[in-house]
Design a protein around this motif. Structure first.
Motif, PDB file in Angstrom:
ATOM      1  N   PHE A   1      39.166  -8.300 -61.850  1.00 14.80           N
ATOM      2  CA  PHE A   1      38.822  -7.204 -60.935  1.00 14.80           C
ATOM      3  C   PHE A   1      40.047  -6.583 -60.277  1.00 14.80           C
ATOM      4  CE2 PHE A   1      38.585 -11.175 -58.555  1.00 14.80           C
ATOM      5  CZ  PHE A   1      39.320 -10.904 -57.417  1.00 14.80           C
ATOM      6  N   ASN A   2      41.142  -7.331 -60.181  1.00  7.66           N
ATOM      7  CA  ASN A   2      42.334  -6.808 -59.505  1.00  7.66           C
ATOM      8  C   ASN A   2      43.506  -6.601 -60.465  1.00  7.66           C
ATOM      9  OD1 ASN A   2      42.908  -9.459 -60.034  1.00  7.66           O
ATOM     10  ND2 ASN A   2      43.350 -10.045 -57.914  1.00  7.66           N
ATOM     11  N   SER A   3      43.202  -6.433 -61.753  1.00  8.90           N
ATOM     12  CA  SER A   3      44.248  -6.293 -62.765  1.00  8.90           C
ATOM     13  C   SER A   3      44.938  -4.935 -62.663  1.00  8.90           C
ATOM     14  CB  SER A   3      43.653  -6.458 -64.167  1.00  8.90           C
ATOM     15  OG  SER A   3      44.628  -6.176 -65.153  1.00  8.90           O
ATOM     16  N   ILE A   4      46.240  -4.935 -62.948  1.00  8.62           N
ATOM     17  CA  ILE A   4      47.012  -3.695 -62.964  1.00  8.62           C
ATOM     18  C   ILE A   4      47.372  -3.280 -64.397  1.00  8.62           C
ATOM     19  CG2 ILE A   4      49.336  -4.702 -62.838  1.00  8.62           C
ATOM     20  CD1 ILE A   4      49.978  -2.571 -60.689  1.00  8.62           C
ATOM     21  N   ARG A  57      48.234  -6.905 -53.600  1.00 13.20           N
ATOM     22  CA  ARG A  57      47.890  -6.396 -54.926  1.00 13.20           C
ATOM     23  C   ARG A  57      47.142  -5.066 -54.821  1.00 13.20           C
ATOM     24  NH1 ARG A  57      47.362  -8.642 -60.276  1.00 13.20           N
ATOM     25  NH2 ARG A  57      48.090 -10.636 -59.455  1.00 13.20           N
ATOM     26  N   SER A  58      46.262  -4.948 -53.836  1.00 11.87           N
ATOM     27  CA  SER A  58      45.573  -3.668 -53.637  1.00 11.87           C
ATOM     28  C   SER A  58      46.573  -2.567 -53.292  1.00 11.87           C
ATOM     29  CB  SER A  58      44.521  -3.797 -52.528  1.00 11.87           C
ATOM     30  OG  SER A  58      43.470  -4.630 -52.941  1.00 11.87           O
ATOM     31  N   MET A  59      47.558  -2.909 -52.459  1.00 20.93           N
ATOM     32  CA  MET A  59      48.597  -1.930 -52.138  1.00 20.93           C
ATOM     33  C   MET A  59      49.362  -1.526 -53.399  1.00 20.93           C
ATOM     34  SD  MET A  59      50.161  -3.555 -48.636  1.00 20.93           S
ATOM     35  CE  MET A  59      49.072  -4.151 -47.346  1.00 20.93           C
ATOM     36  N   ALA A  60      49.664  -2.514 -54.245  1.00 18.19           N
ATOM     37  CA  ALA A  60      50.378  -2.209 -55.483  1.00 18.19           C
ATOM     38  C   ALA A  60      49.560  -1.291 -56.377  1.00 18.19           C
ATOM     39  CB  ALA A  60      50.714  -3.512 -56.213  1.00 18.19           C
ATOM     40  N   LEU A  61      48.259  -1.573 -56.504  1.00 18.88           N
ATOM     41  CA  LEU A  61      47.380  -0.715 -57.309  1.00 18.88           C
ATOM     42  C   LEU A  61      47.386   0.711 -56.775  1.00 18.88           C
ATOM     43  CD1 LEU A  61      44.326  -3.141 -57.664  1.00 18.88           C
ATOM     44  CD2 LEU A  61      45.807  -2.404 -59.537  1.00 18.88           C
ATOM     45  N   ALA A  62      47.252   0.841 -55.445  1.00 19.95           N
ATOM     46  CA  ALA A  62      47.188   2.173 -54.847  1.00 19.95           C
ATOM     47  C   ALA A  62      48.505   2.930 -55.027  1.00 19.95           C
ATOM     48  CB  ALA A  62      46.838   2.052 -53.362  1.00 19.95           C
ATOM     49  N   HIS A  63      49.626   2.273 -54.820  1.00 17.68           N
ATOM     50  CA  HIS A  63      50.919   2.942 -55.001  1.00 17.68           C
ATOM     51  C   HIS A  63      51.132   3.314 -56.472  1.00 17.68           C
ATOM     52  CE1 HIS A  63      52.689   2.812 -51.041  1.00 17.68           C
ATOM     53  NE2 HIS A  63      52.351   1.543 -50.907  1.00 17.68           N
ATOM     54  N   PHE A  64      50.706   2.437 -57.364  1.00 16.23           N
ATOM     55  CA  PHE A  64      50.860   2.711 -58.792  1.00 16.23           C
ATOM     56  C   PHE A  64      50.068   3.957 -59.182  1.00 16.23           C
ATOM     57  CE2 PHE A  64      50.409   1.776 -63.366  1.00 16.23           C
ATOM     58  CZ  PHE A  64      51.717   1.428 -63.669  1.00 16.23           C
ATOM     59  N   MET A  65      48.825   4.058 -58.685  1.00 20.61           N
ATOM     60  CA  MET A  65      48.002   5.231 -59.001  1.00 20.61           C
ATOM     61  C   MET A  65      48.542   6.482 -58.326  1.00 20.61           C
ATOM     62  SD  MET A  65      44.105   3.735 -59.159  1.00 20.61           S
ATOM     63  CE  MET A  65      44.120   3.026 -57.515  1.00 20.61           C
ATOM     64  N   THR A  66      49.147   6.324 -57.154  1.00 21.64           N
ATOM     65  CA  THR A  66      49.777   7.475 -56.497  1.00 21.64           C
ATOM     66  C   THR A  66      50.894   8.046 -57.368  1.00 21.64           C
ATOM     67  OG1 THR A  66      49.252   6.614 -54.294  1.00 21.64           O
ATOM     68  CG2 THR A  66      51.043   8.217 -54.448  1.00 21.64           C
ATOM     69  N   ALA A  67      51.640   7.162 -58.027  1.00 21.79           N
ATOM     70  CA  ALA A  67      52.724   7.611 -58.901  1.00 21.79           C
ATOM     71  C   ALA A  67      52.205   8.436 -60.061  1.00 21.79           C
ATOM     72  CB  ALA A  67      53.501   6.394 -59.426  1.00 21.79           C
ATOM     73  N   PHE A  68      50.955   8.199 -60.484  1.00 19.38           N
ATOM     74  CA  PHE A  68      50.349   8.967 -61.573  1.00 19.38           C
ATOM     75  C   PHE A  68      49.577  10.185 -61.074  1.00 19.38           C
ATOM     76  CE2 PHE A  68      50.935   5.036 -64.058  1.00 19.38           C
ATOM     77  CZ  PHE A  68      51.375   5.569 -65.262  1.00 19.38           C
ATOM     78  N   GLY A  69      49.510  10.382 -59.747  1.00 16.42           N
ATOM     79  CA  GLY A  69      48.800  11.527 -59.191  1.00 16.42           C
ATOM     80  C   GLY A  69      47.304  11.324 -59.050  1.00 16.42           C
ATOM     81  N   THR A  70      46.827  10.097 -59.243  1.00 15.29           N
ATOM     82  CA  THR A  70      45.392   9.826 -59.135  1.00 15.29           C
ATOM     83  C   THR A  70      44.931   9.842 -57.685  1.00 15.29           C
ATOM     84  OG1 THR A  70      45.594   8.427 -61.096  1.00 15.29           O
ATOM     85  CG2 THR A  70      43.565   8.216 -59.833  1.00 15.29           C
ATOM     86  N   MET A  71      45.800   9.435 -56.778  1.00 14.46           N
ATOM     87  CA  MET A  71      45.469   9.348 -55.357  1.00 14.46           C
ATOM     88  C   MET A  71      45.903  10.618 -54.633  1.00 14.46           C
ATOM     89  SD  MET A  71      44.255   6.172 -54.844  1.00 14.46           S
ATOM     90  CE  MET A  71      44.710   5.621 -53.222  1.00 14.46           C
ATOM     91  N   HIS A  72      45.099  11.029 -53.631  1.00 16.26           N
ATOM     92  CA  HIS A  72      45.382  12.259 -52.905  1.00 16.26           C
ATOM     93  C   HIS A  72      45.716  12.027 -51.437  1.00 16.26           C
ATOM     94  CE1 HIS A  72      42.826  14.689 -56.048  1.00 16.26           C
ATOM     95  NE2 HIS A  72      43.910  14.136 -56.551  1.00 16.26           N
ATOM     96  N   HIS A  73      45.574  10.805 -50.953  1.00 18.29           N
ATOM     97  CA  HIS A  73      45.826  10.499 -49.549  1.00 18.29           C
ATOM     98  C   HIS A  73      46.825   9.358 -49.440  1.00 18.29           C
ATOM     99  CE1 HIS A  73      41.851  12.483 -49.467  1.00 18.29           C
ATOM    100  NE2 HIS A  73      42.253  12.957 -48.302  1.00 18.29           N
TER     101      HIS A  73
END
Length: 311
Positions: free
Chosen positions: A95-98, A166-182
């Protein structure tokens, strides 16, 4: 067949005596310390009749079961645009895989893995402050359950913020791809508080009734989602609700379900019942050991399955 009340009571008695209870989640201190002897079950029939046994009225941290309710809200907010940022396929990973985020360019495989639920939280923020959105989610769940006593366990939320690297890492990783907006800290503020919702089996089963009733809240008669959307949420629960244990759960139980590392499971028998079970000990893939066994025994004794028509 025995009465449903008798079946539920018998299952609670059997679970109380079960020797292999699994292990509570160890990485969140308030969950690690929950007594593994606890077990609760509640079944709410289509007509509103409740059958409950064991610790059915003891609140617990619903954790990832909350993703069902945030997904429902997000689909109501942005509709099918959500699927531009989150997939609808089983992950086959923890569930928490990157790992998949790297190969699939920051698009989570589905809304029930942690990365997908973080994107859903990002969608829900919109122009809201995290505190306001947490309040909106709490009001939504209270209305569904017809119970204003549901709360957020702030000790659990604080523990998750302190340990959620790990959740922070997931969120930062997705931010780098432009998936996150906030901003990541704002999104995670909402995410950890949704996971820290504290509900009993009775409250959780009541809140899940709309998925059993073609998207209608039976308490009010009002539509929560369209019948088509209720079917699709159930489909996602069936395919993805237990992470890389989803296939095994479908094979053994045959109902849509969503688990949480707090030891709870919400399961839906469309047209028949909404079911919640809770036992804090987890199996190797992070799903409730006794909760899964209890649901397997429930469907064996009732004959409930999405593969059989409602009489």
């Amino acid at each position: 067949m025995a009465s449903l009340s008798r079946i539920v009571a018998d299952i609670a008695t059997e679970m109380a005596a079960a020797p292999d209870r699994g292990t509570p989640a160890g990485y969140i201190p308030p969950l690690r310390d929950v007594d593994p002897a606890r077990f609760g079950i509640a079944v709410v029939e289509a007509d509103g009749t409740v059958h409950a046994a064991g610790d059915a009225d003891m609140p617990f941290s619903i954790q990832s079961i909350s993703k069902v309710f945030t997904l429902t809200l997000a689909l109501g907010t942005v509709g099918d645009q959500l699927w531009e940022r989150v997939g609808r396929e089983p992950s086959g990973t923890a569930f928490n895989s990157i790992v998949q985020l790297e190969t699939e360019r920051g698009i989570p495989r589905n809304p029930f893995i942690n990365a997908g639920a973080i994107v859903v939280a990002d969608v829900l923020l919109g122009n809201h402050e995290p505190r306001a959105m947490i309040g909106e989610l709490l009001r939504f769940v209270r209305e569904l359950a017809d119970d204003d006593r549901i709360t957020v366990d702030h000790l659990v939320a604080q523990a998750e913020m302190a340990t959620g690297h790990r959740s922070m890492a997931l969120a930062h990783f997705m931010t780098a791809f432009g998936t996150m907006h906030h901003a990541v800290d704002r999104v995670l503020g909402l995410y950890v508080h949704q996971c820290a919702l504290a509900m009993s089996c009775r409250q959780l089963a009541m809140a899940g009734r709309f998925l059993m009733a073609r998207g209608v809240n039976p308490a009010t008669g009002r539509s929560v989602v369209s019948p088509q959307r209720a079917r699709r949420i159930n489909a996602l629960m069936m395919m993805c609700g237990h992470y890389d244990g989803s296939g095994e759960f479908a094979y053994r139980v045959g109902l849509p379900g969503k688990s949480g590392v707090g030891g709870g499971i919400l399961a839906i028998a469309p047209g028949r019942a909404a079911i919640a079970v809770w036992s804090p000990g987890l199996n190797a893939v992070g799903n409730s050991q006794l909760g899964t066994l209890a649901l397997e025994r429930l469907v064996q004794r009732t004959g409930w399955s999405i593969f059989d028509p409602v009489p």
